[in-house]
Scaffold this motif. Structure first.
Motif, PDB file in Angstrom:
ATOM      1  N   GLU A 266      35.214  33.378  58.893  1.00  0.00           N
ATOM      2  CA  GLU A 266      34.003  34.137  59.218  1.00  0.00           C
ATOM      3  C   GLU A 266      34.269  35.590  58.880  1.00  0.00           C
ATOM      4  OE1 GLU A 266      31.557  33.609  62.759  1.00  0.00           O
ATOM      5  OE2 GLU A 266      32.827  31.884  63.232  1.00  0.00           O
ATOM      6  N   GLU A 267      33.309  36.207  58.203  1.00  0.00           N
ATOM      7  CA  GLU A 267      33.474  37.598  57.792  1.00  0.00           C
ATOM      8  C   GLU A 267      32.119  38.291  57.854  1.00  0.00           C
ATOM      9  OE1 GLU A 267      34.350  39.326  53.517  1.00  0.00           O
ATOM     10  OE2 GLU A 267      36.142  38.397  54.369  1.00  0.00           O
ATOM     11  N   ASN A 268      32.013  39.335  58.670  1.00  0.00           N
ATOM     12  CA  ASN A 268      30.761  40.084  58.814  1.00  0.00           C
ATOM     13  C   ASN A 268      29.585  39.157  59.112  1.00  0.00           C
ATOM     14  OD1 ASN A 268      32.114  42.513  58.176  1.00  0.00           O
ATOM     15  ND2 ASN A 268      31.857  42.099  56.002  1.00  0.00           N
ATOM     16  N   GLN A 269      29.770  38.234  60.013  1.00  0.00           N
ATOM     17  CA  GLN A 269      28.762  37.257  60.444  1.00  0.00           C
ATOM     18  C   GLN A 269      28.344  36.301  59.333  1.00  0.00           C
ATOM     19  OE1 GLN A 269      25.596  39.467  62.351  1.00  0.00           O
ATOM     20  NE2 GLN A 269      26.770  39.596  64.239  1.00  0.00           N
ATOM     21  N   ASN A 270      29.132  36.217  58.274  1.00  0.00           N
ATOM     22  CA  ASN A 270      28.906  35.242  57.211  1.00  0.00           C
ATOM     23  C   ASN A 270      29.977  34.161  57.299  1.00  0.00           C
ATOM     24  OD1 ASN A 270      26.771  36.684  55.884  1.00  0.00           O
ATOM     25  ND2 ASN A 270      28.308  38.053  55.033  1.00  0.00           N
ATOM     26  N   TYR A 271      29.636  32.978  56.835  1.00  0.00           N
ATOM     27  CA  TYR A 271      30.623  31.918  56.648  1.00  0.00           C
ATOM     28  C   TYR A 271      31.083  31.997  55.198  1.00  0.00           C
ATOM     29  CZ  TYR A 271      29.364  29.552  61.043  1.00  0.00           C
ATOM     30  OH  TYR A 271      29.164  29.217  62.353  1.00  0.00           O
ATOM     31  N   VAL A 272      32.374  32.141  55.000  1.00  0.00           N
ATOM     32  CA  VAL A 272      32.943  32.277  53.665  1.00  0.00           C
ATOM     33  C   VAL A 272      33.892  31.119  53.413  1.00  0.00           C
ATOM     34  CG1 VAL A 272      34.306  33.724  52.112  1.00  0.00           C
ATOM     35  CG2 VAL A 272      32.807  34.794  53.824  1.00  0.00           C
ATOM     36  N   MET A 273      33.716  30.435  52.303  1.00  0.00           N
ATOM     37  CA  MET A 273      34.671  29.414  51.888  1.00  0.00           C
ATOM     38  C   MET A 273      35.166  29.767  50.501  1.00  0.00           C
ATOM     39  SD  MET A 273      34.682  25.298  52.070  1.00  0.00           S
ATOM     40  CE  MET A 273      35.188  25.423  53.784  1.00  0.00           C
ATOM     41  N   THR A 274      36.492  29.796  50.357  1.00  0.00           N
ATOM     42  CA  THR A 274      37.099  30.056  49.068  1.00  0.00           C
ATOM     43  C   THR A 274      37.570  28.735  48.460  1.00  0.00           C
ATOM     44  OG1 THR A 274      39.265  30.478  50.052  1.00  0.00           O
ATOM     45  CG2 THR A 274      37.844  32.381  49.685  1.00  0.00           C
ATOM     46  N   PHE A 275      37.494  28.671  47.156  1.00  0.00           N
ATOM     47  CA  PHE A 275      37.890  27.485  46.400  1.00  0.00           C
ATOM     48  C   PHE A 275      38.963  27.890  45.404  1.00  0.00           C
ATOM     49  CE2 PHE A 275      33.583  26.966  47.798  1.00  0.00           C
ATOM     50  CZ  PHE A 275      33.527  25.662  48.250  1.00  0.00           C
ATOM     51  N   GLU A 276      40.020  27.092  45.334  1.00  0.00           N
ATOM     52  CA  GLU A 276      41.106  27.380  44.400  1.00  0.00           C
ATOM     53  C   GLU A 276      41.517  26.090  43.700  1.00  0.00           C
ATOM     54  OE1 GLU A 276      45.707  28.930  44.506  1.00  0.00           O
ATOM     55  OE2 GLU A 276      44.353  29.572  46.100  1.00  0.00           O
ATOM     56  N   GLY A 277      41.478  26.101  42.389  1.00  0.00           N
ATOM     57  CA  GLY A 277      41.882  24.928  41.624  1.00  0.00           C
ATOM     58  C   GLY A 277      40.707  24.267  40.938  1.00  0.00           C
ATOM     59  N   ARG A 278      40.799  22.935  40.833  1.00  0.00           N
ATOM     60  CA  ARG A 278      39.809  22.142  40.107  1.00  0.00           C
ATOM     61  C   ARG A 278      38.994  21.304  41.082  1.00  0.00           C
ATOM     62  NH1 ARG A 278      40.808  21.284  34.687  1.00  0.00           N
ATOM     63  NH2 ARG A 278      40.001  19.173  34.834  1.00  0.00           N
ATOM     64  N   LEU A 279      37.697  21.550  41.123  1.00  0.00           N
ATOM     65  CA  LEU A 279      36.794  20.763  41.965  1.00  0.00           C
ATOM     66  C   LEU A 279      36.235  19.633  41.108  1.00  0.00           C
ATOM     67  CD1 LEU A 279      35.313  20.059  44.489  1.00  0.00           C
ATOM     68  CD2 LEU A 279      33.845  22.041  44.178  1.00  0.00           C
ATOM     69  N   ASP A 280      36.989  18.544  41.083  1.00  0.00           N
ATOM     70  CA  ASP A 280      36.620  17.393  40.272  1.00  0.00           C
ATOM     71  C   ASP A 280      36.320  16.206  41.183  1.00  0.00           C
ATOM     72  OD1 ASP A 280      39.199  16.705  41.108  1.00  0.00           O
ATOM     73  OD2 ASP A 280      40.078  17.029  39.139  1.00  0.00           O
ATOM     74  N   THR A 281      36.043  15.071  40.587  1.00  0.00           N
ATOM     75  CA  THR A 281      35.665  13.893  41.372  1.00  0.00           C
ATOM     76  C   THR A 281      36.736  13.491  42.384  1.00  0.00           C
ATOM     77  OG1 THR A 281      34.224  13.152  39.592  1.00  0.00           O
ATOM     78  CG2 THR A 281      34.866  11.504  41.219  1.00  0.00           C
TER      79      THR A 281
END
Length: 103
Positions: A7-22
């Motif tokens: 949570e950052e400044n009342q936002n939900y933050v999700m970071t992604f690292e790598g390959r978002l594959d099946t």
């Protein structure tokens, strides 16, 4: 594929690292469940370190957008590399999401 939620400044933050594959999309879908309780919070998907995304990963983003909109929240994607931006442009995602270069 690695994800991180904060949570950052009342936002939900999700970071992604790598390959978002099946193969990785099942775990990422579970990781993203925390974002579905977004009422009162906007969502930021930080893709700065996302190297690749398949249609199954894009479906996860689209499903999240639908939930966020139904709860009055905004969904922003930041840090897309040129290849992923081109894919998002081609399929019309740039018209659906608020897309920015940086947080």
């Amino acid at each position: 594929m690695k994800t991180e939620f904060r949570e950052e400044n009342q936002n939900y933050v999700m970071t992604f690292e790598g390959r978002l594959d099946t193969p990785s999309s099942l775990q990422v879908e579970r990781d993203m469940q925390v974002l579905y309780n977004c009422e009162g919070h906007d969502i930021i998907l930080d893709c700065t370190n996302l190297e690749y995304i398949t249609s199954s990963g894009m479906r996860l983003f689209l499903d999240l957008l639908k939930v966020a909109k139904s709860k009055g929240s905004k969904c922003t994607i930041v840090g897309l590399n040129d290849e992923i931006y081109a894919i998002f442009d081609e399929v019309g995602f740039i018209n659906l999401f608020d897309i920015r270069q940086t947080l």
